[in-house]
Write a protein that holds these residues in place. Sequence first.
Motif, mmCIF file in Angstrom:
data_model
loop_
_atom_site.group_PDB
_atom_site.id
_atom_site.type_symbol
_atom_site.label_atom_id
_atom_site.label_comp_id
_atom_site.label_asym_id
_atom_site.label_seq_id
_atom_site.Cartn_x
_atom_site.Cartn_y
_atom_site.Cartn_z
ATOM 1 N N VAL A 129 0.936 -1.142 0.058
ATOM 2 C CA VAL A 129 -0.064 -0.001 0.014
ATOM 3 C C VAL A 129 0.819 1.224 0.100
ATOM 4 N N LEU A 130 1.897 1.162 0.915
ATOM 5 C CA LEU A 130 2.835 2.367 0.843
ATOM 6 C C LEU A 130 3.539 2.565 -0.625
ATOM 7 N N PHE A 131 3.854 1.452 -1.177
ATOM 8 C CA PHE A 131 4.346 1.377 -2.449
ATOM 9 C C PHE A 131 3.536 2.002 -3.723
ATOM 10 N N ILE A 132 2.288 1.763 -3.342
ATOM 11 C CA ILE A 132 1.393 2.432 -4.400
ATOM 12 C C ILE A 132 0.913 3.896 -4.203
ATOM 13 N N ALA A 133 1.161 4.356 -2.763
ATOM 14 C CA ALA A 133 1.167 5.774 -2.562
ATOM 15 C C ALA A 133 2.266 6.382 -3.169
ATOM 16 N N PHE A 134 3.614 5.685 -3.072
ATOM 17 C CA PHE A 134 4.975 6.128 -3.530
ATOM 18 C C PHE A 134 4.536 6.388 -5.014
ATOM 19 N N GLY A 135 4.026 5.569 -5.643
ATOM 20 C CA GLY A 135 3.747 5.665 -7.111
ATOM 21 C C GLY A 135 2.978 6.744 -7.479
ATOM 22 N N LEU A 136 2.025 7.119 -6.636
ATOM 23 C CA LEU A 136 1.020 8.016 -7.090
ATOM 24 C C LEU A 136 1.817 9.486 -6.715
ATOM 25 N N LEU A 137 2.618 9.448 -5.863
ATOM 26 C CA LEU A 137 3.515 10.702 -5.499
ATOM 27 C C LEU A 137 4.460 11.054 -6.460
ATOM 28 N N LEU A 138 4.910 9.793 -7.182
ATOM 29 C CA LEU A 138 5.890 9.603 -7.920
ATOM 30 C C LEU A 138 5.451 10.524 -9.319
ATOM 31 N N ALA A 139 4.194 10.210 -9.579
ATOM 32 C CA ALA A 139 3.547 10.857 -10.883
ATOM 33 C C ALA A 139 3.486 12.339 -10.748
ATOM 34 N N LEU A 140 3.190 12.805 -9.486
ATOM 35 C CA LEU A 140 3.203 14.230 -9.083
ATOM 36 C C LEU A 140 4.654 14.636 -9.400
ATOM 37 N N ALA A 141 5.655 13.974 -9.044
ATOM 38 C CA ALA A 141 7.014 14.603 -9.405
ATOM 39 C C ALA A 141 7.440 14.593 -10.720
ATOM 40 N N TRP A 142 6.687 13.530 -11.416
ATOM 41 C CA TRP A 142 6.867 13.725 -12.935
ATOM 42 C C TRP A 142 6.356 15.115 -13.561
ATOM 43 N N VAL A 143 5.201 15.367 -12.994
ATOM 44 C CA VAL A 143 4.565 16.553 -13.330
ATOM 45 C C VAL A 143 5.489 17.786 -13.090
ATOM 46 N N ARG A 144 6.006 17.982 -11.765
ATOM 47 C CA ARG A 144 6.977 18.837 -11.529
ATOM 48 C C ARG A 144 8.077 18.952 -12.394
ATOM 49 N N LEU A 145 8.680 17.784 -13.004
ATOM 50 C CA LEU A 145 9.636 17.871 -13.809
ATOM 51 C C LEU A 145 9.275 17.739 -15.399
ATOM 52 N N ARG A 146 8.158 18.305 -15.524
ATOM 53 C CA ARG A 146 7.579 18.620 -16.787
ATOM 54 C C ARG A 146 7.385 17.331 -17.819
ATOM 55 N N ALA A 147 6.897 16.211 -17.160
ATOM 56 C CA ALA A 147 6.914 15.144 -17.867
ATOM 57 C C ALA A 147 5.434 14.413 -17.878
ATOM 58 N N PRO A 148 4.530 15.051 -18.742
ATOM 59 C CA PRO A 148 3.203 14.499 -18.131
ATOM 60 C C PRO A 148 2.805 13.151 -18.951
ATOM 61 N N ASP A 149 3.767 12.840 -19.938
ATOM 62 C CA ASP A 149 3.736 11.592 -20.623
ATOM 63 C C ASP A 149 3.651 10.381 -19.405
ATOM 64 N N ILE A 150 5.108 10.863 -18.787
ATOM 65 C CA ILE A 150 5.203 9.753 -17.881
ATOM 66 C C ILE A 150 4.538 9.583 -16.510
ATOM 67 N N ALA A 151 3.981 10.769 -16.158
ATOM 68 C CA ALA A 151 2.915 10.888 -15.235
ATOM 69 C C ALA A 151 1.767 10.134 -15.453
ATOM 70 N N LEU A 152 1.222 10.259 -16.708
ATOM 71 C CA LEU A 152 0.075 9.396 -16.924
ATOM 72 C C LEU A 152 0.493 7.863 -17.077
ATOM 73 N N ALA A 153 1.618 7.730 -17.467
ATOM 74 C CA ALA A 153 2.090 6.031 -17.648
ATOM 75 C C ALA A 153 2.294 5.565 -16.220
ATOM 76 N N GLU A 154 3.022 6.516 -15.297
ATOM 77 C CA GLU A 154 3.341 6.038 -13.889
ATOM 78 C C GLU A 154 1.998 5.648 -13.379
ATOM 79 N N ALA A 155 1.023 6.805 -13.186
ATOM 80 C CA ALA A 155 -0.228 6.788 -12.465
ATOM 81 C C ALA A 155 -1.026 5.353 -12.992
ATOM 82 N N ALA A 156 -0.975 5.120 -14.318
ATOM 83 C CA ALA A 156 -1.840 3.755 -14.621
ATOM 84 C C ALA A 156 -1.102 2.487 -14.521
ATOM 85 N N ILE A 157 0.058 2.566 -14.845
ATOM 86 C CA ILE A 157 0.846 1.171 -15.031
ATOM 87 C C ILE A 157 1.751 1.084 -13.705
#
Lengths: 398, 102, 331
Positions: free
Chosen positions: C31-59
């Motif tokens: 469960v913590l890993f899933i939360a980590f993944g969601l936060l990671l998607a936020l980090a990708w947005v901060r790093l201006r990588a919306p493609d990765i954010a989408l893929a990260e959240a989903a996959i």
Amino acid sequence: MTDGADTPSLVCLIALPLAGAVAAFLWPRRAPAVGLGVAGLLWIPVLGLLIRLVSQGEQQYELGGWAVPLGIALRADGLSVFLVLMVTLVGGAVSGYATGYFGGVCWGSSFSSLPPAEDGEDGRDGGQAHERAGFWPLWLFLWAALNALLLSRDLFNLYVTLELLGLSAVALVALADAPVALGAAMRYLLVSLLGSLAFLLGVALVYAGYGTLDLPMLKAALGGPVAPVGPVALGLMTAGLLMKTALFPLHFWLPPAHANAPAPVSALLSALVVKASFYLLLRLWFEVFAGVATSGAMRFLGVLGAVAVLWGSYQALRQPRLKLLVAYSTVAQLGYLFLLFPLSSAAAGGFTAWAGGLYFVLAHACAKAVMFLSAGSLMRAAGHDRLADLGRRCARCR
Amino acid sequence: MTATTLYALAGIALFGLGLHALIVRAHLVARILALNVMGAGVFMFLIAVAARNETPDPVPHALVLTGIVVAVSATALALVLALRVQAVRGRAGLAEEESPDA
Amino acid sequence: MIPALDILLIVALLWLARQALVARDLFKGVVLFIAFGLLLALAWVRLRAPDIALAEAAIGSGLTGALFLSTLGRLRRMEREAGQAEPPPEDGRRGGWTGGFLTAAGTVLVTALLGWAVWALPAGAPGLGDAVQARLGESGVSHRVTAVLLNFRAYDTLLEVGVLLVAIVAVWAVARADFPFVTRNAEAGSVPPQQTALVNLLVPVMLVVAGYLLWIGATAPGGAFQAGAVLGGAGVLLLLSRPHWAVLPERRWMRTGLAAGLLVFLGVGLALVIAGRRLLEYPAGWAGALILLIEAAVTLSIGLTLTLLFLGGRPAAGDPAPTMTHTNQQP
């Protein structure tokens, strides 16, 4: 260097087994025929490539028509083609053996009347259909990955080929559905994934430092001012590849994996798969990072190789089972390969070392493949591979 | 120090955290989790590298997308293998005795 | 000056990763890993990588998390069936205190070395961004990440679609499907009707979203991977709400659908070779259409692959050999 746009043999070497893998997956009943067809057809592009290499020198093929560094280029030089030839030779022979092994027809019906292995150690007790179901697509994917790896000159593309190679190799080990084989496959997978990740981080460092993934361009860029990122990236990639090549002391995963896989798989893993990551080490250390790699580091690899020769041979002599003995001999033979590192950088005899090393790679590939295949047949005949009882059992088979 | 450097270093730190857990944890699911965290670290480093430019470099983005798909494939295979290991031996861990010379 | 949000995000990410990895309770770890993944998607947005954010959240977070959770469910069930009331304690690792110290010291040393190499990266930002920009007009799409994935480095993507197929072949070879929610006492009918209704509502929406992502990938963040991931998510939801689907026999269309991505990708590439061009060298004017064709097939295959990977094994019936595997057997 010649661009091979008009003769796409480089592409065929990868596309043919890849298409074969899909066909074997779609039509499982025809899979052995597909496998044999690919093994035969591959000789056309291999020989075509060999002729062009001899007559025109190094071949290059820009995929998608995009020049590097934007696109990915395939390249074939002497080393690549030598190893592709070796893969085609050994791969073809093992494919032929596998049609009989998994089909269970070639070695006479007398064996099928023998009782199955009593301890299930070899995992071949009635699991044949299971092994057959996955063998052909996975082996053809493995073949495509081997050729792709030997011909690629792009670091990230090499990472993808390593993953394709690793995952199909692990799955092939797991086809022998015995407890020992499953544990060995799991360990192999963890090591393989760790190795790939280390390699990938190395690739990422290279891109951060030099802005390219193409090996020849990287070589040119490395001639510039020295930054720590170069040696560290080489170290990471080397660590990852050493795990996959199973150099002492990173060899722990190899004997169980190679010894417990179905016989054709053991042959492929020992003869070809470990050579692929070794080839990549040669490419990196002697070609791309030649200016970065120090002679001290080369000597270190040589020492590890020497220890591997002694340790692997000692362990081989102690093994109670034939396939484990053969697997430990692979650990020792891989050690010999690493002697190439200090020897070829010696002032005199560099060429002799290379010639000897490559001859050794080929000799080991052929000998070890035959060794594992014979061990597989013996095991079929005797129902086990315990050395102490093999002689008696085989005497009865005759 | 810029934000991208900090993200790049955080990526390396994630790689290290995962590496440590991969070595010290025994349960296969925990080790597969550790490999995923290591992968996330590599991806973070790559995306931070891409973000150094005014407009982000699309090549690392493409590499990471490829990497994410490879990672989920590897994870799926690893988890199924872990289940098979549990099924045949009653626990999802690797025994030391499997390495015959250990 | 680094924005406080980035510092906060990084600290939270490292903390979550650490907690996920040290958790003795694996369920908590996942469960913590899933939360980590969601936060990671936020980090990708901060790093201006919306493609990765989408893929990260989903996959990265969604489907990987679902895979972990379903695996844990199956592990617990196996343990219960074997008569273990609680999960057995994790084996201690070798070495004891000294070993633990050496491992930690070694990892810290390696990490510090890597960190030093990153810290000392030469100034300037070499990369291929300009090269991509210069040839973008010829690629047939206007979104740069899609241009790299499906044109400039399409060969990587071709092999990667091969990796997905290897994964499914491997999983099918290793295990028979043993769906966690189909047990003797929880038969098909026991799924709450509200859940089925919700899924019936969600799945069409997800199909539309997948189609949109596929289409928009030519010009904006999106594309085959993100669309395939959404499709895979829809497949997983369908399996969860209709557990009886999970035991349907293997069908011809499954293999065809799984192979479609690689088949079309390789087919287009080889057709171009036969036409006298190079592998995946799209003719001018055709690039956009061919990329969309390949992406559509790849989306379908990714969606089906992710769904069947979640099933965790070969579909239940329909195989000729009775000796395939025996996931339920205990030693």
